[in-house]
Structure formats: structure tokens, C-alpha cells
Design a protein around this motif. Sequence first.
Motif, PDB file in Angstrom:
ATOM      1  N   ILE A 249      -7.945  -0.316   9.624  1.00  0.00           N
ATOM      2  CA  ILE A 249      -6.900  -1.290   9.935  1.00  0.00           C
ATOM      3  C   ILE A 249      -6.500  -2.056   8.682  1.00  0.00           C
ATOM      4  CG2 ILE A 249      -6.404  -3.404  11.220  1.00  0.00           C
ATOM      5  CD1 ILE A 249      -8.360  -2.226  13.404  1.00  0.00           C
ATOM      6  N   ALA A 250      -7.486  -2.452   7.875  1.00  0.00           N
ATOM      7  CA  ALA A 250      -7.181  -3.177   6.637  1.00  0.00           C
ATOM      8  C   ALA A 250      -6.353  -2.315   5.694  1.00  0.00           C
ATOM      9  CB  ALA A 250      -8.476  -3.622   5.964  1.00  0.00           C
ATOM     10  N   GLU A 251      -6.630  -1.022   5.631  1.00  0.00           N
ATOM     11  CA  GLU A 251      -5.817  -0.127   4.806  1.00  0.00           C
ATOM     12  C   GLU A 251      -4.381  -0.068   5.311  1.00  0.00           C
ATOM     13  OE1 GLU A 251      -9.153   3.113   3.214  1.00  0.00           O
ATOM     14  OE2 GLU A 251      -7.785   3.669   4.829  1.00  0.00           O
ATOM     15  N   ALA A 252      -4.216  -0.029   6.630  1.00  0.00           N
ATOM     16  CA  ALA A 252      -2.867   0.022   7.203  1.00  0.00           C
ATOM     17  C   ALA A 252      -2.113  -1.277   6.945  1.00  0.00           C
ATOM     18  CB  ALA A 252      -2.948   0.309   8.700  1.00  0.00           C
ATOM     19  N   SER A 274       8.185   0.927  -4.846  1.00  0.00           N
ATOM     20  CA  SER A 274       8.164   1.883  -3.738  1.00  0.00           C
ATOM     21  C   SER A 274       7.090   2.939  -3.953  1.00  0.00           C
ATOM     22  CB  SER A 274       9.538   2.551  -3.600  1.00  0.00           C
ATOM     23  OG  SER A 274      10.496   1.617  -3.143  1.00  0.00           O
ATOM     24  N   GLU A 275       6.838   3.285  -5.203  1.00  0.00           N
ATOM     25  CA  GLU A 275       5.769   4.241  -5.502  1.00  0.00           C
ATOM     26  C   GLU A 275       4.420   3.673  -5.054  1.00  0.00           C
ATOM     27  OE1 GLU A 275       3.763   6.466  -9.374  1.00  0.00           O
ATOM     28  OE2 GLU A 275       5.820   5.718  -9.481  1.00  0.00           O
ATOM     29  N   ASP A 276       4.183   2.386  -5.334  1.00  0.00           N
ATOM     30  CA  ASP A 276       2.943   1.749  -4.881  1.00  0.00           C
ATOM     31  C   ASP A 276       2.827   1.820  -3.362  1.00  0.00           C
ATOM     32  OD1 ASP A 276       2.382   0.942  -7.525  1.00  0.00           O
ATOM     33  OD2 ASP A 276       3.473  -0.944  -7.262  1.00  0.00           O
ATOM     34  N   ALA A 277       3.914   1.465  -2.683  1.00  0.00           N
ATOM     35  CA  ALA A 277       3.896   1.448  -1.217  1.00  0.00           C
ATOM     36  C   ALA A 277       3.670   2.840  -0.652  1.00  0.00           C
ATOM     37  CB  ALA A 277       5.206   0.864  -0.690  1.00  0.00           C
ATOM     38  N   ALA A 278       4.342   3.842  -1.226  1.00  0.00           N
ATOM     39  CA  ALA A 278       4.186   5.209  -0.735  1.00  0.00           C
ATOM     40  C   ALA A 278       2.746   5.680  -0.862  1.00  0.00           C
ATOM     41  CB  ALA A 278       5.127   6.143  -1.489  1.00  0.00           C
ATOM     42  N   LYS A 279       2.100   5.361  -1.979  1.00  0.00           N
ATOM     43  CA  LYS A 279       0.717   5.810  -2.188  1.00  0.00           C
ATOM     44  C   LYS A 279      -0.247   5.126  -1.224  1.00  0.00           C
ATOM     45  CE  LYS A 279       1.254   7.212  -7.020  1.00  0.00           C
ATOM     46  NZ  LYS A 279       0.899   6.938  -8.438  1.00  0.00           N
ATOM     47  N   LEU A 280      -0.011   3.856  -0.931  1.00  0.00           N
ATOM     48  CA  LEU A 280      -0.877   3.163   0.016  1.00  0.00           C
ATOM     49  C   LEU A 280      -0.685   3.698   1.434  1.00  0.00           C
ATOM     50  CD1 LEU A 280      -0.599  -0.479  -1.350  1.00  0.00           C
ATOM     51  CD2 LEU A 280      -2.656   0.945  -1.314  1.00  0.00           C
ATOM     52  N   CYS A 281       0.549   4.004   1.803  1.00  0.00           N
ATOM     53  CA  CYS A 281       0.802   4.626   3.109  1.00  0.00           C
ATOM     54  C   CYS A 281       0.163   6.012   3.165  1.00  0.00           C
ATOM     55  CB  CYS A 281       2.299   4.735   3.371  1.00  0.00           C
ATOM     56  SG  CYS A 281       3.147   3.155   3.608  1.00  0.00           S
ATOM     57  N   ALA A 282       0.303   6.761   2.083  1.00  0.00           N
ATOM     58  CA  ALA A 282      -0.242   8.119   2.035  1.00  0.00           C
ATOM     59  C   ALA A 282      -1.751   8.123   2.232  1.00  0.00           C
ATOM     60  CB  ALA A 282       0.123   8.782   0.711  1.00  0.00           C
ATOM     61  N   ALA A 462       7.007   4.355   7.245  1.00  0.00           N
ATOM     62  CA  ALA A 462       6.899   3.544   6.029  1.00  0.00           C
ATOM     63  C   ALA A 462       6.711   4.436   4.808  1.00  0.00           C
ATOM     64  CB  ALA A 462       5.736   2.567   6.155  1.00  0.00           C
ATOM     65  N   TYR A 463       5.862   5.448   4.946  1.00  0.00           N
ATOM     66  CA  TYR A 463       5.679   6.391   3.843  1.00  0.00           C
ATOM     67  C   TYR A 463       6.993   7.095   3.518  1.00  0.00           C
ATOM     68  CZ  TYR A 463       4.595  10.656   1.337  1.00  0.00           C
ATOM     69  OH  TYR A 463       4.623  11.669   0.416  1.00  0.00           O
ATOM     70  N   ALA A 464       7.687   7.576   4.536  1.00  0.00           N
ATOM     71  CA  ALA A 464       8.948   8.287   4.300  1.00  0.00           C
ATOM     72  C   ALA A 464       9.946   7.393   3.578  1.00  0.00           C
ATOM     73  CB  ALA A 464       9.530   8.764   5.627  1.00  0.00           C
ATOM     74  N   GLU A 465      10.046   6.147   3.997  1.00  0.00           N
ATOM     75  CA  GLU A 465      10.972   5.200   3.370  1.00  0.00           C
ATOM     76  C   GLU A 465      10.622   4.974   1.905  1.00  0.00           C
ATOM     77  OE1 GLU A 465      12.023   0.442   3.720  1.00  0.00           O
ATOM     78  OE2 GLU A 465      11.423   1.523   5.546  1.00  0.00           O
TER      79      GLU A 465
END
Length: 613
Positions: A249-252, A274-282, A462-465
Amino acid sequence: MKTKNIIFYFIGLLLFSSCDDMFEPADENNRQTEDMVEESKYAHGLLMSAYDRLPYQTTTVTDVATDDAVTNDKNSVYLSMATGTWAADNDPMSQWNSCKIGIQYVNLFLTIVDKVKWAPSAKSKQQMFVDRLKGEAYGLRAILYYYLLMAHSGYAEDGILYGIPLITEPQDGSSDFNQPRATFADCVKQIFADCDAAISLLPLDYRDLTNADENDPHFKKYKDIGGVISNYNAVFGYSHSRNLLSGRIAEAVKAQVALLAASPAYRDQSEVTSEDAAKLCAKVLERIGGVAGLDSKGNIWYKSQKFDPTNPEMKEIIWREDYHKNTSQEEDQYPPTVYGNGRVNPSQNLVDAFPMRNGFPITAASSGYDKQDPYANRDPRLAHYVLYNGAKLRGSDIVTGTYPNAKGEILDNLNNSSKATRTGYYLLKLLRGDDVSVAGSGSEIPQYHLYPRIRYTEIFLAYAEAANDAWGPKVDGAGVGFTAYDVIKAIRERAGLATNEVGMPLPEGDAYLEDCANSKDKMTNLIRNERRIELCFENKRFWDLRRWQMQLNETVKGVQIDKVDMDKDPTPDNLTYTYIDVEERKYADYQCYGPIPKSEVLQWSELRQNKGW
């Protein structure tokens, strides 16, 4: 110090110190903070009070303040807000008081958690309790600050993007309450740090181990100090810890915060890309096998026909409220014919956002959209989420037009009563719809409902975005084996797009998706539309529009459906569709960012207000 906050804080301590079901009563009910060290239940009450302040909503609330819906409840604060009354001293979206009180509980708890006698007779078990409870506290503080950021961050007159005052120590009568707002970037850093602390202390998931799990990474650190499986399960086992905040949950949450910070409204000064966000979602999605882990029924999780209350976990849900039986959502949302109040009315704007079954938007020349039969061959999600004219519900014909139904009734007709639709549509999403009855039917049979706090579909979107924004539609910049295109394709295939009625792929495939995959801008619009559809009525749209800096002022539309020949049964040939304006939105441009409460700004000189408020 602000007097009402002091009173509220100490009243809160007295309240939960006297709860018979959680704590032992004290002599004369005169409890002190020092008592918590000796009485673990008393100390745990602080953390539970922070849980109680979590701002998650379990019903459709804020969507009626967007272009997706209106309400027929004339007393709704969200209706009032959306039509011109939103102000710094009249803010239904405010999280200021509740979340700050929750943070105070967390901060106080963190000062004592190491000292409390959780399991004094077993050193390893004591450490397990300290780690779990401390991890929960950090995670809770991250969430509370996240919601404060969404509701109250913004640009001040000096051109700086501010968040809220960062308070990480408990406040008391000697504290300086005249604190400036931290920058948005510093707030994000604090939230990330809290998420990381929670992740380091908590197991990925709470589960009961067996003797075969002695090498479980999370258990192993306690094994090294004498820990045993039975004690581990007493602290981290599923039956003892279900629905508590976990490492997953904390990761999400960290991924959600990163997406917010990388969005157009905040990215210039957030220091998050956005690169940071994509990697965290991934990272969250990799744990379930990426796109292969997408729940095949995740878009209709609320319709579960085989709900097992003893083990109600679902592939779609990362975190949820506790399940319970009730009929309140059905009572609120069903049309009058089935004894409902019809409170949330989906808009024509939202209905038009659902594509045709072949995947094309209804505005595309090749879509096959028939204005005279507008609900035919549409995205199957439309029929799951929105109740439209001519549909059946619980054996009843629902007529939202201006003519009677087959029984000669006009109960559900447009603007027919205070319980009738204002747009020509009723809400279906989130409702069970199987054998749940509603008030007045004479046979109430409540069923279990699940209320997700975080769904995997949200993280996929979120990852797709973020991935599309960072690298484009078909580039796997995170090195995880899937792209923004892959995610959207999987979500649309799950919905049944680009297939015939029996689910076989159409010969041309999803031609619209393939066209969008050639352009980052087109893919951005498609991803946003998919997010709008998949997450509709889950209180996401208001925040999405603002973080995307999109128009809040779109007039909400509906449909008036008339029958040309009243003597004939309704068919596409003798119905007419007139699209009507239902409700004008009155938002100002500066309301892309919410206000700091006016009373706070007037009282504390260091507290800057956001521009325009």
C-alpha cells in the motif's frame, strides 16, 4: 496556539481514553500521555484515531461537482460549490482540519511507540510490534499529507508553488503555530520519506507464515533476534492485520503522489518528473506480473456474485475499507421505480465519452454511431456504469424520457420529481444489482459491498499516463516489459472493445488505439478518456481535471427523449433526442488550486494564501 485545535486535540484524547471496547478505564478518567507507555491499548488508540482521519470516501460524492454528473439533492454542498459558492471560507473540498488532526495523532504516537510495552516478555515480538506500528504511522502520515497537498497546494502571489506547513513533531501549548507553508517540492520529499520508512518496516502483505516460511525475508530479521513463527503471525498475520497499511500500500501511495507531482499543474516546481512517476507505478505493477496481472473483471469488481466474507480479497484491490452489508448505495442511487432516490445523475458529457464497441469515439466518421439509436453498439462499460432510457433494472423497465413506461408509470421520467433524474440517466456503478432490495420494497436482502481505497486499475492508468508523457506510447523506458500502449490495450480489451458480441476480435482490431499509438498527444487524450471511464464515480474526476489544468467550467448536459407517436411502443424510429443544458458550472481559473482556509490565513501571519483566493 489556536484554541479550538487544543480543545479538539485533548477532547480527542479523552474520548478514546474512555472507550470501553478499546481501553481499560482509569481512576476518575484522568489519563496522561505517560500512561500510554504502560498501557499499549491506550497508546494504540492514537494510531487508530489517525486511521479514522483517513479521507477516503466510500460513495460517489465529488463527481457531482464535475462534468460527469449532477445531483438532484438541492441541499448538496457540492452542487452549491460547483455553481458559484466555492470560497476560502466555504470549502467542501477542504482537508485542512481533519488531516492535520490525524497528523498530530501520528506525530504524538511516533514519540512513544518505541517506549510502549507492546510485548515486554519477548524482545523479538516487542520489536515486531514497534516496527509494524511505526511503519503504519509513517504510511498514514504520508496519506494525510498527500490529501492536504491535493486540496490546498498552489501558487502564491510570489510565484512559488507551496504545499502546507510540514509538522513532524507533536504540537502542544508551547509550540509556535505561526508556521509558513513548505514548498510543494519539500512536501513531496517528506511524503516520499514517510513512504520509504513504511516500506522498510512493513511486510509487503500481511499473511500467516508456516514453518516452511522460515526464510521469508521479512521474518528473517526477527528470526535473527529470537523470533518465532507463532509470534510473527500474532503481529503480522492476516487475521490480526487485515486492512492495515502494508508495504504494498505504501508503494502504491508513493506512486500516486509521484503522478500528482508530475502532472501539468505541479511539475514546474515539484522536482518530480513523469519518468519518476512511471517507474514508481511500474514497481507496483511488476509485483503482479505487469499487464498479465490485470484483473479480467477489475472494471466490475463491485458486482461480485460469489463474495466470500471470510476471505474477501480480490485481484483488483490493493487496499479497501472493511466489507459490510447494507442497501444505502442502492437506496440513494436507484431510480424511483425501484424505490431509490436517484441522487447522482450521470451527464450526457460522460455518456458521450464512452466509445463505440469498435473502439472509435462517437464523433469519428467510422464509428458507426447512430444518433437515432445512441446506446446501440456502445462500449459495454456504459451499460455497467450508467442506467439509460429503455434499460431494465430488477425486472422493471426504466423510462427516463417524457413518456410513460409499459405500466403507464412516469416515476423515473426526466425532472418528474425530487427523486427523478435531471440528466436522463441514473447511476449503476458501485451498486450490486443482484438480489439487493431497497427501502420500501418489502423484502430488504442486503448484500456485502466492497469499498476500494486503491485499485490496481488506477495504478495501471497512472503508469500509462506517466510513461506516455515520459517516453511516448510504445517505449518501455522503465525496462519492465510493458508500455503505455500495452496497458491501454489490455484495459480496452478487458472492456470488450474491438470485439463482437461474443467477444471475438473484430477483423480490423482496435484501429483507433493503433492510430493514437502513433502520437503522444493523441495517446494522452485517449489515456485521460480511459481514466475518466474506468474511474468514473470514484471521486477522481475533480482532482484529475485540476491537476491536468483542464476546463472545470464545462456545462453539464443531459438528454430529453420524446416519443413521436404516443400510441405506439417506443422504438428507435419514434423517439427523438434533444440534448439539453442541465447545470452551468461557475469556477474561476485560479480554482485549479484550492484555498488555504480563510480563518487560518487571518490568524497566522506566516501562512500565505494561494493566488485568487
